[in-house]
Design a protein around this motif. Structure first.
Motif, PDB file in Angstrom:
ATOM      1  N   GLN A  46       0.810  -1.222   0.000  1.00 23.28           N
ATOM      2  CA  GLN A  46       0.000   0.000   0.000  1.00 23.28           C
ATOM      3  C   GLN A  46       0.844   1.273   0.000  1.00 23.28           C
ATOM      4  N   TRP A  47       2.024   1.218  -0.551  1.00 23.85           N
ATOM      5  CA  TRP A  47       2.955   2.338  -0.442  1.00 23.85           C
ATOM      6  C   TRP A  47       2.474   3.588  -1.191  1.00 23.85           C
ATOM      7  N   ARG A  48       1.545   3.437  -2.123  1.00 27.58           N
ATOM      8  CA  ARG A  48       1.050   4.606  -2.860  1.00 27.58           C
ATOM      9  C   ARG A  48       0.189   5.522  -1.980  1.00 27.58           C
TER      10      ARG A  48
ATOM     11  N   SER B 202      -0.270   4.838   1.810  1.00 28.27           N
ATOM     12  CA  SER B 202      -0.083   4.661   3.250  1.00 28.27           C
ATOM     13  C   SER B 202       1.341   5.000   3.678  1.00 28.27           C
ATOM     14  N   TRP B 203       1.462   5.895   4.670  1.00 34.38           N
ATOM     15  CA  TRP B 203       2.784   6.214   5.208  1.00 34.38           C
ATOM     16  C   TRP B 203       3.353   5.030   5.985  1.00 34.38           C
ATOM     17  N   LEU B 204       2.486   4.204   6.558  1.00 34.44           N
ATOM     18  CA  LEU B 204       2.959   3.004   7.238  1.00 34.44           C
ATOM     19  C   LEU B 204       3.630   2.064   6.245  1.00 34.44           C
ATOM     20  N   SER B 205       2.999   1.892   5.097  1.00 31.33           N
ATOM     21  CA  SER B 205       3.585   1.053   4.058  1.00 31.33           C
ATOM     22  C   SER B 205       4.886   1.667   3.532  1.00 31.33           C
ATOM     23  N   ARG B 206       4.897   2.973   3.343  1.00 32.51           N
ATOM     24  CA  ARG B 206       6.122   3.637   2.875  1.00 32.51           C
ATOM     25  C   ARG B 206       7.252   3.470   3.881  1.00 32.51           C
ATOM     26  N   GLU B 207       6.917   3.502   5.165  1.00 34.12           N
ATOM     27  CA  GLU B 207       7.939   3.272   6.183  1.00 34.12           C
ATOM     28  C   GLU B 207       8.543   1.883   6.034  1.00 34.12           C
ATOM     29  N   GLY B 208       7.678   0.888   5.840  1.00 32.72           N
ATOM     30  CA  GLY B 208       8.172  -0.471   5.680  1.00 32.72           C
ATOM     31  C   GLY B 208       9.045  -0.635   4.453  1.00 32.72           C
TER      32      GLY B 208
ATOM     33  N   ALA C 188      10.671   1.789   2.816  1.00 29.48           N
ATOM     34  CA  ALA C 188      11.903   2.570   2.987  1.00 29.48           C
ATOM     35  C   ALA C 188      12.880   1.868   3.918  1.00 29.48           C
ATOM     36  N   SER C 189      12.359   1.251   4.977  1.00 29.57           N
ATOM     37  CA  SER C 189      13.249   0.558   5.914  1.00 29.57           C
ATOM     38  C   SER C 189      13.964  -0.604   5.242  1.00 29.57           C
ATOM     39  N   MET C 190      13.241  -1.347   4.406  1.00 25.09           N
ATOM     40  CA  MET C 190      13.864  -2.470   3.702  1.00 25.09           C
ATOM     41  C   MET C 190      14.885  -1.987   2.661  1.00 25.09           C
ATOM     42  N   LEU C 191      14.560  -0.888   1.996  1.00 22.43           N
ATOM     43  CA  LEU C 191      15.473  -0.362   0.979  1.00 22.43           C
ATOM     44  C   LEU C 191      16.731   0.246   1.589  1.00 22.43           C
TER      45      LEU C 191
ATOM     46  N   GLY D  21      15.105   9.309   5.272  1.00 22.34           N
ATOM     47  CA  GLY D  21      13.812   9.133   4.617  1.00 22.34           C
ATOM     48  C   GLY D  21      12.903   8.185   5.379  1.00 22.34           C
ATOM     49  N   THR D  22      13.467   7.131   5.953  1.00 19.89           N
ATOM     50  CA  THR D  22      12.668   6.181   6.723  1.00 19.89           C
ATOM     51  C   THR D  22      12.100   6.836   7.972  1.00 19.89           C
ATOM     52  N   VAL D  23      12.926   7.628   8.659  1.00 18.41           N
ATOM     53  CA  VAL D  23      12.440   8.341   9.853  1.00 18.41           C
ATOM     54  C   VAL D  23      11.317   9.301   9.474  1.00 18.41           C
ATOM     55  N   TYR D  24      11.461   9.958   8.326  1.00 21.79           N
ATOM     56  CA  TYR D  24      10.411  10.880   7.883  1.00 21.79           C
ATOM     57  C   TYR D  24       9.107  10.131   7.630  1.00 21.79           C
ATOM     58  N   CYS D  25       9.188   8.962   7.029  1.00 20.82           N
ATOM     59  CA  CYS D  25       7.982   8.166   6.797  1.00 20.82           C
ATOM     60  C   CYS D  25       7.321   7.789   8.116  1.00 20.82           C
ATOM     61  N   THR D  26       8.116   7.409   9.100  1.00 19.11           N
ATOM     62  CA  THR D  26       7.575   7.097  10.418  1.00 19.11           C
ATOM     63  C   THR D  26       6.861   8.305  11.003  1.00 19.11           C
ATOM     64  N   ALA D  27       7.484   9.462  10.908  1.00 17.86           N
ATOM     65  CA  ALA D  27       6.886  10.684  11.447  1.00 17.86           C
ATOM     66  C   ALA D  27       5.562  10.998  10.778  1.00 17.86           C
ATOM     67  N   MET D  28       5.494  10.794   9.471  1.00 17.71           N
ATOM     68  CA  MET D  28       4.289  11.137   8.732  1.00 17.71           C
ATOM     69  C   MET D  28       3.125  10.203   9.025  1.00 17.71           C
ATOM     70  N   ILE D  29       3.398   9.026   9.566  1.00 17.80           N
ATOM     71  CA  ILE D  29       2.301   8.160   9.992  1.00 17.80           C
ATOM     72  C   ILE D  29       1.426   8.904  10.994  1.00 17.80           C
TER      73      ILE D  29
END
Length: 312
Positions: free
Chosen positions: A74-76, A78-84, A86-89, A124-132
């Motif tokens: 759901q990365w398109r 969801s910020w939760l999905s983007r966090e996941g 980004a963390s893997m990447l 970038g991963t921290v930013y995704c977490t924050a945006m959740i």
């Protein structure tokens, strides 16, 4: 909101891990790290261990942890999905950075470039977490201009403390990294004070009068409570903390999370037992930031609790 220990560990540990990774990449680009072939590999292992610990802890908050992999699709939206995602990447450039440092050395252009890529991915991963949290409009304490910058500042602060500790243990001195940690502690403390001042001055998102469209008639109150027993909304979104307890915790956070670690980092910077003072600063910062995360959730008020007589 009810502070869940799994989410507290996620937001605390990933801040340390990705913050450290970011500083490793930046310091490597500036050629300010110890030249030992093992330093960056060890640092990357510590960073990824912290980040991985936080990510694994977050799965404990899921009702069906075995389905966690579905969040990546759901990365398109969801910020939760983007966090996941980004963390893997972040793992490949971080591991390549460690390998190039060991094989080619700190002066190789490839080493420094990949280090910067790893640093950017960590940020970038921290930013995704924050945006959740910053994207949740029903919670005024999160949906404001302070949340995302504060997450990044706290990651920079905790990562700088961890880097100063690693350099202090490795070399017996932590001058440059220690000074960065001191400045980051000041910035983090100021940012937290500004956040508290902002949410304390905020007006409620809504009242019963505005929610029901009866503002013209003055104060509105329910004749009967919607429920006579605790339900999901009250259990998960209606957590309350007394104002006096919140004030005490705020003072504790300022001292434990920022003040004491900043002083210890300053001692490490000027050469006062850096092998002990810098690691102790990390321990105090970790405990203090865990309390800060707890209060961040405990003070949050979801707009849905307005129907149960709660101020939002």
């Amino acid at each position: 909101m009810t502070p869940a220990s799994s989410v507290l560990l996620l937001t605390t540990l990933t801040g340390f891990g990705y913050g450290l990774l970011a500083w490793l990449g930046l310091f490597a680009a500036a050629r300010a790290l110890p030249v030992s072939p093992w330093f960056v590999p060890v640092g990357v292992i510590v960073a990824l261990a912290c980040a991985s610990g936080g990510l694994l802890a977050s799965t404990l908050h899921l009702g069906r942890p075995e389905r966690a992999w579905r969040a990546f699709s759901q990365w398109r939206s969801s910020w939760l999905s983007r966090e996941g995602v980004a963390s893997m990447l972040t793992y490949p450039p971080a591991l390549i950075f460690a390998g190039l440092w060991f094989l080619l050395g700190p002066d190789a252009l490839a080493t420094r470039l990949v280090g910067l890529v790893a640093a950017a991915m960590g940020i970038g991963t921290v930013y995704c977490t924050a945006m959740i949290y910053a994207s949740l409009k029903p919670i005024r304490q999160w949906h404001n201009p302070h949340t995302a910058p504060d997450y990044l500042i706290f990651a920079a602060f905790s990562g700088a403390m961890l880097l100063a500790a690693l350099i202090g243990i490795w070399t017996g001195q932590a001058r440059g990294a220690g000074l960065i940690a001191v400045l980051a502690a000041i910035a983090a403390g100021v940012a937290k004070l500004a956040y508290w001042r902002f949410i304390d001055a905020q007006k409620p998102l809504a009242t019963l009068a505005s929610a029901t469209g009866l503002s013209a008639f003055g104060t509105v109150r329910p004749l009967d409570q919607p429920h006579f027993t605790e339900n999901y909304i009250l259990r998960e979104m209606g957590y309350q903390i007394a104002r006096k307890h919140a004030a005490k915790l705020r003072r504790l956070i300022l001292v434990l999370a920022f003040g004491a670690p900043g002083i210890l980092a300053l001692l490490a910077t000027i050469g006062v037992v850096p092998m002990a003072s810098a690691p102790l600063a990390v321990v105090l910062a970790a405990v203090g930031l865990f309390v800060e995360r707890w209060l961040f959730f405990a003070e949050a008020t979801h707009v849905s609790t307005i129907y149960y007589g709660r101020a939002v």
